[in-house]
Scaffold this motif. Structure first.
Motif, PDB file in Angstrom:
ATOM      1  N   SER A   1      65.558 100.247  36.848  1.00 13.07           N
ATOM      2  CA  SER A   1      66.863 100.904  37.052  1.00 13.07           C
ATOM      3  C   SER A   1      67.918 100.393  36.087  1.00 13.07           C
ATOM      4  CB  SER A   1      67.332 100.700  38.493  1.00 13.07           C
ATOM      5  OG  SER A   1      67.654  99.338  38.732  1.00 13.07           O
ATOM      6  N   THR A   2      67.693  99.212  35.510  1.00 17.45           N
ATOM      7  CA  THR A   2      68.665  98.648  34.569  1.00 17.45           C
ATOM      8  C   THR A   2      68.117  98.591  33.147  1.00 17.45           C
ATOM      9  OG1 THR A   2      67.894  96.393  35.068  1.00 17.45           O
ATOM     10  CG2 THR A   2      69.707  97.259  36.391  1.00 17.45           C
ATOM     11  N   ASP A   3      66.928  99.157  32.929  1.00 18.89           N
ATOM     12  CA  ASP A   3      66.335  99.152  31.591  1.00 18.89           C
ATOM     13  C   ASP A   3      66.826 100.373  30.817  1.00 18.89           C
ATOM     14  OD1 ASP A   3      64.146  99.876  29.525  1.00 18.89           O
ATOM     15  OD2 ASP A   3      63.606  97.832  30.127  1.00 18.89           O
TER      16      ASP A   3
ATOM     17  N   ASP B   1      59.373  97.540  44.994  1.00 19.24           N
ATOM     18  CA  ASP B   1      60.818  97.281  44.988  1.00 19.24           C
ATOM     19  C   ASP B   1      61.240  96.567  43.710  1.00 19.24           C
ATOM     20  OD1 ASP B   1      61.182  98.412  47.505  1.00 19.24           O
ATOM     21  OD2 ASP B   1      60.925  96.508  48.561  1.00 19.24           O
TER      22      ASP B   1
ATOM     23  N   TYR C   1      64.056 102.798  29.396  1.00 19.13           N
ATOM     24  CA  TYR C   1      63.406 103.570  30.459  1.00 19.13           C
ATOM     25  C   TYR C   1      64.328 104.680  30.951  1.00 19.13           C
ATOM     26  CZ  TYR C   1      61.237 104.744  34.919  1.00 19.13           C
ATOM     27  OH  TYR C   1      60.684 105.437  35.975  1.00 19.13           O
ATOM     28  N   GLN C   2      65.594 104.369  31.176  1.00 22.73           N
ATOM     29  CA  GLN C   2      66.538 105.361  31.666  1.00 22.73           C
ATOM     30  C   GLN C   2      66.756 106.473  30.646  1.00 22.73           C
ATOM     31  OE1 GLN C   2      67.798 105.589  34.774  1.00 22.73           O
ATOM     32  NE2 GLN C   2      66.465 103.855  35.271  1.00 22.73           N
TER      33      GLN C   2
ATOM     34  N   GLN D   1      61.165  98.949  40.660  1.00 23.80           N
ATOM     35  CA  GLN D   1      62.305  99.870  40.703  1.00 23.80           C
ATOM     36  C   GLN D   1      63.590  99.171  40.273  1.00 23.80           C
ATOM     37  OE1 GLN D   1      62.231 101.392  44.728  1.00 23.80           O
ATOM     38  NE2 GLN D   1      60.968 103.146  44.147  1.00 23.80           N
ATOM     39  N   ALA D   2      63.779  97.934  40.740  1.00 24.58           N
ATOM     40  CA  ALA D   2      64.992  97.192  40.396  1.00 24.58           C
ATOM     41  C   ALA D   2      65.061  96.904  38.902  1.00 24.58           C
ATOM     42  CB  ALA D   2      65.040  95.890  41.197  1.00 24.58           C
TER      43      ALA D   2
END
Length: 222
Positions: free
Chosen positions: A81-83, A74, A86-87, A77-78
């Motif tokens: 999701s804001t990097d 978890d 990475y995105q 993932q958190a």
């Protein structure tokens, strides 16, 4: 009873566009380096990365290990999701893929500890879809069966699914080459008791298939 539930494994299966394999591998290596640079925060690491040599071609498998149970999953993932970096890689990788699948797995407690190989090897992943309700019976039989192959270096990892396709089992074996695989498997059949273990587990299987794997250049196990 079957597993240590504080260590979670994530098996990513990516089906790659045939014209984009090199771009995909470059992208994923950058992805690995990015995550490992955040290792102290994420408690996860890549333990194996392969492309399929025989079986489902144009496919890559990546095995990640999370220490700290699903809390670590978890948290990772958190954070990711804001990097932004990475995105960006994730969006770019979508251009190179036909489909993908993720499973969260637990390691069988009777399997030898995972040891990363440093020389050149071939790997085989044998995947089984079991009849619902038969996982304990499978584990009880394979706790005996693994002893017939424990003397060799080939047992790499053994897992069963927790999230994703359920009642799935994956056994990963390591061989020097295909000839070594042939000789090792024939030797097992000459061991008294191996045939009995196979006879007890075959009725539990709904479907099975194997893939021969080659480590990627950035795989931690070779």
């Amino acid at each position: 009873m079957l597993s240590d539930k504080e260590v979670i494994y994530a098996l990513h299966t990516h089906n790659i566009r045939p014209d984009s394999i090199d771009k995909y591998l470059t992208n994923y290596e950058e992805n690995v380096n990015l995550i490992h640079s955040k290792k102290l925060d994420l408690n996860c690491e890549l333990v194996g990365s392969w492309t399929v040599e025989v079986g489902d071609l144009d496919q890559a498998l990546h095995l990640w290990q999370y220490t700290g149970g699903y809390e670590s999953v978890d948290h990772a993932q958190a954070v990711l999701s804001t990097d932004e970096a990475y995105q960006r890689l994730l969006r770019e990788r979508g251009n190179y893929l036909r489909s993908r699948h993720l499973q969260y797995l637990l390691a069988f407690s009777y399997w030898p500890p995972l040891v990363k190989r440093t020389d050149s090897n071939k790997y085989e992943i044998r995947s089984y879809s079991l009849k619902p309700g038969t996982m304990i019976e499978w584990g009880n039989n394979w706790a005996k069966a693994i002893n017939y192959r424990r003397n060799n270096d080939e047992p790499f990892a053994g897992y069963f699914s927790q999230i994703g396709r359920l009642y799935n089992v994956h056994h990963i074996w390591c061989y020097k080459n295909l000839q070594s695989r042939k000789e090792t498997r024939e030797s097992a059949w000459r061991s008294p008791g191996w045939d009995e273990c196979v006879a007890y587990t075959v009725p539990l299987i709904r479907e099975m298939h194997c893939r021969i794997l080659s480590p990627t250049t950035f795989s931690p196990t070779k």
